[in-house]
Design a protein around this motif. Sequence first.
Motif, short mmCIF file in Angstrom:
data_model
loop_
_atom_site.label_atom_id
_atom_site.label_comp_id
_atom_site.label_asym_id
_atom_site.label_seq_id
_atom_site.Cartn_x
_atom_site.Cartn_y
_atom_site.Cartn_z
N LEU C 24 0.81 -1.21 0.00
CA LEU C 24 0.00 0.00 0.00
C LEU C 24 0.84 1.26 0.00
O LEU C 24 0.36 2.33 -0.37
CB LEU C 24 -0.94 -0.01 1.21
CG LEU C 24 -1.94 -1.16 1.14
CD1 LEU C 24 -2.79 -1.20 2.38
CD2 LEU C 24 -2.82 -1.03 -0.09
N THR C 27 6.11 3.20 -3.77
CA THR C 27 5.81 4.27 -4.72
C THR C 27 5.49 3.72 -6.11
O THR C 27 4.79 4.35 -6.87
CB THR C 27 7.01 5.22 -4.82
OG1 THR C 27 8.19 4.40 -4.92
CG2 THR C 27 7.10 6.11 -3.61
N ARG C 100 -2.40 11.97 -14.15
CA ARG C 100 -3.57 12.55 -13.50
C ARG C 100 -3.84 11.92 -12.13
O ARG C 100 -4.48 12.52 -11.30
CB ARG C 100 -4.80 12.38 -14.35
CG ARG C 100 -5.08 10.95 -14.73
CD ARG C 100 -6.29 10.85 -15.60
NE ARG C 100 -7.49 11.14 -14.84
CZ ARG C 100 -8.57 11.70 -15.34
NH1 ARG C 100 -8.59 12.03 -16.60
NH2 ARG C 100 -9.63 11.91 -14.61
N TRP C 101 -3.34 10.72 -11.94
CA TRP C 101 -3.62 10.07 -10.65
C TRP C 101 -2.54 10.38 -9.62
O TRP C 101 -2.72 10.13 -8.46
CB TRP C 101 -3.68 8.56 -10.81
CG TRP C 101 -4.50 8.12 -11.93
CD1 TRP C 101 -4.08 7.50 -13.07
CD2 TRP C 101 -5.91 8.25 -12.08
NE1 TRP C 101 -5.13 7.25 -13.89
CE2 TRP C 101 -6.26 7.71 -13.31
CE3 TRP C 101 -6.91 8.81 -11.27
CZ2 TRP C 101 -7.56 7.67 -13.77
CZ3 TRP C 101 -8.20 8.77 -11.72
CH2 TRP C 101 -8.51 8.22 -12.96
N ARG C 104 -0.58 15.55 -6.17
CA ARG C 104 -1.78 16.23 -5.72
C ARG C 104 -2.17 15.92 -4.28
O ARG C 104 -3.12 16.47 -3.75
CB ARG C 104 -2.92 15.88 -6.69
CG ARG C 104 -4.27 15.98 -6.07
CD ARG C 104 -5.38 15.56 -6.92
NE ARG C 104 -6.49 15.32 -6.03
CZ ARG C 104 -7.18 14.21 -5.96
NH1 ARG C 104 -6.91 13.22 -6.76
NH2 ARG C 104 -8.15 14.07 -5.11
N ASN C 105 -1.44 15.06 -3.55
CA ASN C 105 -1.90 14.86 -2.19
C ASN C 105 -0.94 15.42 -1.15
O ASN C 105 -1.03 15.11 0.01
CB ASN C 105 -2.17 13.38 -1.91
CG ASN C 105 -0.91 12.57 -1.97
OD1 ASN C 105 0.11 13.09 -2.43
ND2 ASN C 105 -0.96 11.35 -1.50
N LEU C 112 -5.12 14.20 5.89
CA LEU C 112 -4.46 12.90 5.94
C LEU C 112 -4.28 12.46 7.38
O LEU C 112 -4.53 11.31 7.74
CB LEU C 112 -3.12 13.02 5.24
CG LEU C 112 -2.49 11.71 4.82
CD1 LEU C 112 -3.32 11.10 3.72
CD2 LEU C 112 -1.07 11.95 4.34
N VAL C 115 -7.54 11.33 8.84
CA VAL C 115 -7.92 9.99 8.39
C VAL C 115 -7.07 8.94 9.11
O VAL C 115 -7.57 7.91 9.57
CB VAL C 115 -7.75 9.88 6.86
CG1 VAL C 115 -8.00 8.45 6.40
CG2 VAL C 115 -8.70 10.81 6.17
N THR C 116 -5.77 9.22 9.24
CA THR C 116 -4.89 8.28 9.93
C THR C 116 -5.37 8.05 11.35
O THR C 116 -5.50 6.91 11.81
CB THR C 116 -3.45 8.82 9.95
OG1 THR C 116 -3.15 9.31 8.66
CG2 THR C 116 -2.48 7.76 10.35
#
Lengths: 501, 108, 343
Positions: C24, C27, C100-101, C104-105, C112, C115-116
């Motif tokens: 997960l 890179t 495009r994916w 951007r984060n 983040l 969420v963690t």
Amino acid sequence: MAFADSWIVVPVFAPLTAALLAFLVRRASFFISLAAACLSLLAVAVLVNRFLVNGPAAYAVGGWDPPLGICLRTDGPALIMLVLTAVAGVGISLYAKGYFTLRIERPSRVGRPERQERFFWPLWMLQLTGLNGLYLSGDIFNLYVTLEVIGVSAAALAALSGKSASLIAALRYLLVSLLGSMSYLLGVVFVYKTYGVLDLGLLQAAAAPAPGVIAAMALMSVGLLLKTAIFPMHFWLPPAHANALAPVSAILSGLVVKGSFFLLFRLWFDIFSPVLPAAAFNLMGSLGAGAIIWGGVQVLRQQRLKLLIAYSTVSQLGYLVIAFPLAFAGGSSQAWSAVLFMASGHACAKIAMFMSAGTIMLHAGHDRIRDLAGIRAYLPVTAFAYAAAGVNLIGLPPSGGFIAKWMLLITALAGHQWLWAVVLLAGSFLATAYVFRVVAQLFVIPPDKPVITRRRAGLLEWPALIMALLSLLLGLMAPYPLRLLEAGQIVRTAMTMGGGP
Amino acid sequence: MTTILYSVTGLLLFVFGLFALIVCPHPLRKILGGNVMSAGIFLFLVAASYRADTGEIDAVPQAMVLTGIVVSVCITAVALVLSTRLQQAADQGARRRRKRRREEDAGE
Amino acid sequence: MKMLLTGFDLLLALTLLWLAWQLLRSTDIFKAIIFFICFGLLMSLAWVRMHAPDVALAEAAIGTGLTGPLFLAALRRIERKAGKNMMSEPAGNGEETGSRWKARNREMSPLLWTVTALTCCLAGLLIWTVLIIPRPLPGLADQVAGSLAESGVNNPVTAVLLNFRGYDTLLEVMVLLLGAITVWSITHAPFPPRVPDTSPVQKAAVRLLLPLICLIGGYLVWQGAYQTGGAFQGGAVLSAALVLLLISDFLWLPGMRSLPLRLGLTLGPLVFVLLAGFGILVEKTLLRLPVEYAGPLLLFLEAACGLSIGLTLAAFFAGGRPASDLRETPYSGEAKGKGPAES
């Protein structure tokens, strides 16, 4: 088990077989699907009749009684949803035929409408299978499988238009629905670990506070709320519903979200109601209030008709969960009858609205609200259908929405829950604003400007009108569904759940 | 002991997958996350049915897991094809825009 | 011995978690997929440890054997297109191309962290719940054992899957078909992919392997009644043969007609539905099988389902409908036969 008991499987197996045949024999796919939709309608009528005579039924599939086997059940709420799905099924099938015929006559891109129609029918029939299976199922893991059938076919239908925006929306829809069903499945695992059974009847009998069951309910509820697109988990709904083909938008907005909502409803009020704390119900209520207000404000900001209708779904879904604390505090069956009324009224109205929007878009070539003035001159039936459906969303008499909101309001006032009452009224004002914003455009004809060329298509206009009238007249027909619910309730209190027939 | 160990592992896998599904932007990674999530759930489910002391197994969770594996492969396949198609559509859009830009340039 | 097994369990659990974490966060997506395949293989080991050989076999064949190649094929398709684009597209116009994916984060790191934190809380709560659930856990093992004799098969998992909970399995087979229909509705299969390097050795190897794989698949289906195996595992092995055919560029595959394929895809569900109807006619109950014929009927059902499942999984790998599918268009007049016509 008597032969006639097997009517209960027809609403699942008719569309299932039709999906197989429609995928195989493509030339006849429309007639196969229509026949299956009509057959389900007939079967549901038989089931209602049998229910009024004999009370709730349970049917052990394969002759294996629970806990080993799977049971199909009918009761009041399930039958109401089945009737709704069956009627809408026939209406949407007819509309879809008209829609695709017109698209194929005037294709924007050669081959695309053919592909869409070809794959629409099996997918739509599978969707119907999943929905009917969900309403009838009496097994918590079988419900997971039906949820997956619904989720995958809904995403597939949403992707059918083939445009980039709808593909993105469909992928997101699929992932959200995956997340929702995973969460639900983990909840099921906790239930199985706690009680060791999967049958809903046995679970209802066994439900007692236990450490596992709170975790299970939390996980299953979050998953289902996500699938139902209840605020603040609604982000995926507007793009998916607005970018789909018109019949698909009608299916997604009218029927699909009701499926997961119905399961939520069943878990909260039928199975695990004794183990849930009051705070949980209030939490649900505040989510509903948020949905009504936030959704309503978002609707007013939309410039495109289909997006507007999609956001109004977000807002209207709030009414379904705001009833949770009311039903809990009121203790009466009134609030949860209201939920089912709301669900069916909204389904009919939303189907009619998306059908009308689709017809308008086909004829005008766009759905910018600003430029839709005067559509009534060319599509009077469609414009009227839109307005009639709008009456239901606002909640004016004699619509189903009126009855539902009236019952909710009475319960809220009787229980001195003023806050919920204020939200209910505010939601109605917002709905009035956004319905009239469009209706005014449709009905005002600018004197100098012929907007579109004249085209008529009966199959596009009349199903929409009939669905709209159903939602409008649901209030007048209220005694019949109420009788179903009450019959169910009397038996429910008298019944000791033992499972098999 | 074994049961608890595998149960906890399954739950942790579920949470890892959930985190990836929410946070990662790349669709393939999201789908991988979904797969890890479902693997975690299945592990958790079967860990319950295993009793080290009696050696007796419960076939119902195993059948459920088999069903679940097949369903998750199906969703994975659909999601993968959708994301491939999406990339393709985005490429075609970019190509069309480039072509239009070139035509505009030529027109000027 | 017991110590050793516990140590093994611990090692396995830790490795699984480490692999999941790696897949997960690495890179490179390609690496992540390879980690995923290893993860799946170790999962099969875990299933064996939990005395679930049917699940182990399914995990190895479907969960890893097929899902891994699915991911690799998708990655290849995405990257090939994206790569081409990035070469011709000037940098700075990234949002429409392959990147495009990515990126951007960076800027959403407060989100983040939230969420963690939330997922950590969730993990803690779930584990705490598991620890306080009273043991031993209830289950249905006794009921299954009690009714096994009437089910027509000896393997309890097969009995649950096809007889006691046959309705679930029917819906599940429908989900598979639904997946195939969906994949077909989305796009055309990108075959033939003009692989230039299909060597004669590969072709010969495939020719030799093919009958063997089919034999193993058939054996697994047949064996499902008695011990480990069944339609899903056998179907997965069968699909491996078809995937081999697909990637080896056999000439007759691109010209595959749509109707026979559709017949094959729907064969399993059709037999299932017929069996369900047969139950209503004979025993007056859906999917009920007469006890004395249950064994042969289930074997027949498994064979049909195995074939359909194999085809469905191969259709997932092919990633679209066959090229001939839009040609038999019944409607549009003049524009027929132009092949893939949409966007």
